[in-house]
Structures are given as structure tokens and as C-alpha cells.
Design a protein around this motif. Sequence first.
Motif, PDB file in Angstrom:
ATOM      1  N   GLY A  71       0.793  -1.216   0.000  1.00 23.60           N
ATOM      2  CA  GLY A  71       0.000   0.000   0.000  1.00 23.60           C
ATOM      3  C   GLY A  71       0.824   1.264   0.000  1.00 23.60           C
ATOM      4  O   GLY A  71       2.057   1.239   0.119  1.00 23.60           O
ATOM      5  N   PRO A  72       0.160   2.413  -0.173  1.00 20.50           N
ATOM      6  CA  PRO A  72       0.855   3.704  -0.284  1.00 20.50           C
ATOM      7  C   PRO A  72       1.335   4.204   1.061  1.00 20.50           C
ATOM      8  O   PRO A  72       0.935   3.711   2.117  1.00 20.50           O
ATOM      9  CB  PRO A  72      -0.236   4.615  -0.857  1.00 20.50           C
ATOM     10  CG  PRO A  72      -1.515   4.046  -0.302  1.00 20.50           C
ATOM     11  CD  PRO A  72      -1.303   2.554  -0.250  1.00 20.50           C
ATOM     12  N   GLY A  73       2.202   5.209   1.012  1.00 22.56           N
ATOM     13  CA  GLY A  73       2.696   5.800   2.241  1.00 22.56           C
ATOM     14  C   GLY A  73       3.674   4.913   2.968  1.00 22.56           C
ATOM     15  O   GLY A  73       4.178   3.926   2.437  1.00 22.56           O
ATOM     16  N   GLY A  74       3.939   5.282   4.206  1.00 15.87           N
ATOM     17  CA  GLY A  74       4.856   4.508   5.018  1.00 15.87           C
ATOM     18  C   GLY A  74       4.230   3.217   5.505  1.00 15.87           C
ATOM     19  O   GLY A  74       3.022   2.995   5.370  1.00 15.87           O
ATOM     20  N   PRO A  75       5.043   2.338   6.085  1.00 12.61           N
ATOM     21  CA  PRO A  75       4.520   1.076   6.609  1.00 12.61           C
ATOM     22  C   PRO A  75       3.418   1.299   7.642  1.00 12.61           C
ATOM     23  O   PRO A  75       3.579   2.104   8.557  1.00 12.61           O
ATOM     24  CB  PRO A  75       5.755   0.422   7.238  1.00 12.61           C
ATOM     25  CG  PRO A  75       6.915   1.044   6.531  1.00 12.61           C
ATOM     26  CD  PRO A  75       6.507   2.448   6.237  1.00 12.61           C
ATOM     27  N   GLN A  76       2.298   0.605   7.460  1.00  7.77           N
ATOM     28  CA  GLN A  76       1.170   0.712   8.376  1.00  7.77           C
ATOM     29  C   GLN A  76       0.961  -0.619   9.080  1.00  7.77           C
ATOM     30  O   GLN A  76       1.050  -1.677   8.455  1.00  7.77           O
ATOM     31  CB  GLN A  76      -0.098   1.089   7.610  1.00  7.77           C
ATOM     32  CG  GLN A  76      -0.028   2.430   6.899  1.00  7.77           C
ATOM     33  CD  GLN A  76       0.077   3.588   7.873  1.00  7.77           C
ATOM     34  OE1 GLN A  76      -0.543   3.567   8.936  1.00  7.77           O
ATOM     35  NE2 GLN A  76       0.883   4.589   7.534  1.00  7.77           N
ATOM     36  N   PRO A  77       0.657  -0.598  10.374  1.00  4.90           N
ATOM     37  CA  PRO A  77       0.447  -1.851  11.123  1.00  4.90           C
ATOM     38  C   PRO A  77      -0.624  -2.722  10.469  1.00  4.90           C
ATOM     39  O   PRO A  77      -1.686  -2.239  10.083  1.00  4.90           O
ATOM     40  CB  PRO A  77      -0.002  -1.359  12.510  1.00  4.90           C
ATOM     41  CG  PRO A  77       0.553   0.023  12.616  1.00  4.90           C
ATOM     42  CD  PRO A  77       0.522   0.596  11.224  1.00  4.90           C
ATOM     43  N   GLY A  78      -0.331  -4.000  10.327  1.00  2.00           N
ATOM     44  CA  GLY A  78      -1.291  -4.940   9.767  1.00  2.00           C
ATOM     45  C   GLY A  78      -1.323  -5.004   8.260  1.00  2.00           C
ATOM     46  O   GLY A  78      -1.922  -5.912   7.693  1.00  2.00           O
ATOM     47  N   ARG A  79      -0.663  -4.055   7.597  1.00  2.00           N
ATOM     48  CA  ARG A  79      -0.693  -4.035   6.129  1.00  2.00           C
ATOM     49  C   ARG A  79       0.544  -4.734   5.582  1.00  2.00           C
ATOM     50  O   ARG A  79       1.285  -4.182   4.773  1.00  2.00           O
ATOM     51  CB  ARG A  79      -0.776  -2.584   5.648  1.00  2.00           C
ATOM     52  CG  ARG A  79      -1.559  -2.402   4.368  1.00  2.00           C
ATOM     53  CD  ARG A  79      -1.833  -0.942   4.117  1.00  2.00           C
ATOM     54  NE  ARG A  79      -0.612  -0.170   3.964  1.00  2.00           N
ATOM     55  CZ  ARG A  79      -0.576   1.170   3.886  1.00  2.00           C
ATOM     56  NH1 ARG A  79      -1.696   1.842   3.951  1.00  2.00           N
ATOM     57  NH2 ARG A  79       0.566   1.796   3.737  1.00  2.00           N
TER      58      ARG A  79
END
Length: 314
Positions: A71-79
Amino acid sequence: MATIAGGLAGLAGAGGAVSVAIMRRPRPFLPAGHALTGPDATDPLPGVLRLGLAGMTVRVVPGPHGELFLGPGGPQPGRTLRRLVLAPLFHRARSAGGRLWPDQRAPFRLVVEFGGTSRDPGALLHAYRMLDRQLQDHAALLSRCRTGVLTPGAVTVTVTGVIDVRELLAAQTERYAFADGTFDDLGSRSTPPSLAPMVSESWPRRFGWDGREPITAEERHQLHALVRAAHADGRTVRFSGLPDGSRKARAAIWTELGAAGVDVIADTDLSGLARHLRRNPVADSPRPHVPTRAVRRSTPRPNAPRPANRHESV
């Protein structure tokens, strides 16, 4: 017909909380269909499986704790790749006795494309090692190579993108991922089919035809010649980067690729590609079905239709 991953019938269940109804409406397995997911896709797998597409390319970036994030942006929890792709994919295969679809005839091709702004070789190779550890948790369901012998599984993983893992892969006596080859690798001793069983190139690199007018005889001949050469070298063929255009123009290109025997047709128009392949299925190549185990022959079979050193398709 033998199952894709022999001996997997005894596998049942999977740990973790995973979505049970990934595919609500069963669709036929489309072995040539491959989904190119966009950079904004945060959970692409359910739609790909629902359409019956037999593979997808997912872009990942390394993040904290050795995880690969979507996904876009910085690392996101659970993604993470582990949670959104690997866990549900292998849960589905285990629950169905080693297949993703009842009529699955070839491995699901998962292409992991490493992206991001980092070009630090050490960090990227560390990210691959993290991927390798995650894949080992599902080794029984994966296509693998052990001492040069390929064994197809329910899923084949290919690594591509900013990270070049060819040397690292070649040094592994047993591996669960493969390099992404090109047509320049045909006949190469340094990049044999056991290292890069699939050649993948962007359409514009070799062709100028965009599907709006009939393809020229020269480009059609070149396309068929490339596919024949790759198959003779024991490799499957994937084309991506198809020209943007109308659905009619895209369908014209898909039709030519199918007629040439291209094994994997990759596109961002997932529903359009799936609909086209259901109406115009790509004929199975004359290569044998995926076996339950790898077999190494010391001598060719009588009247064998292919060279003795050819590898099974993964």
C-alpha cells in the motif's frame, strides 16, 4: 489428474485468524490470468482469487521488524505481505487439500516486487532473507528447487524489483523463491530455468503495437518466435506493461498473446482480462501437467516431444 502438490491431502486447517470466505462466488481457474496491482492496493488478494486469476504482482517495501508492507505511504500496522497475502493464500490451499481452485492445473504465480526509495543492498538483501523465512513456514505448498531439481507446488514465488537476488538464490541448495528472468537469459548457464523458470518483460521493450490496428506480420512473427524459444529453453513467458487503451484494443493484444502461447498475461484491468479469458481461454500448451513430484531422467524417453533437460513449468 494428480494434484499439484502431492501428499498435501492430509494438510488441514491453518493457524491465525484468516478470512474464511475469500471467494464467495467460485469462478473457473484462469491459468493465463495475472493481476498487476496498483501502488494504492492495500488488500488485493480477495479480488484476484474471486476472479479466478492464477497469479498477481504485489509491490512491497521493507519496514520494521523484518516485515514487508503493502500500500501507499509509510509502513502501516497490519498491512503486511504476511498478513494480507501469504496467510490467506496458504490457508486457502491447505483447506482445499493443496489447491486454490478445484480445477487448478498450474501453480499460482505470486510475483513479489520490491520497491521503495532505499537502494542499500544490505538492507534489501536482509528483506529478502525475511521473505525467505516466511516462505519456509509454508514450504509444503510452494514450488521449490533442491539441488537443481524443480518441484512444482500450489504457489510459485518470484522476486523482482530494485533488489537483485540472483546470486543469493543461486547459492541456496534449497529455495522457495525464484528470480525473474528475461528473454536475454535464454540459453544462459548463469541463469538456468531452475533459477529463473519464467521470463518476464514489459511489452514496450520489444513491441510497438498498441492493439488499435492489426498487428504487423513482423511483430507477430517476433512474438511467436520469442515464445517458442522460451518454451524450448524450459521456461514460461509473462508479458506485462501492456499499452493503455480501450477495452477493444486491450482485448486485441490479449488475443494475440494467447494465440502465441504466452503462459501469463499480466494487466491492471482485472475484470476485463478475466472476462476475456473466460470467453477466449488460452489453450494449454503441449507441455505435461504439473507432476506431484520432480523426476530426473538420465536418458530421454522414446519419441519425447521435448528435450530431456527441460524443467517442469513452475
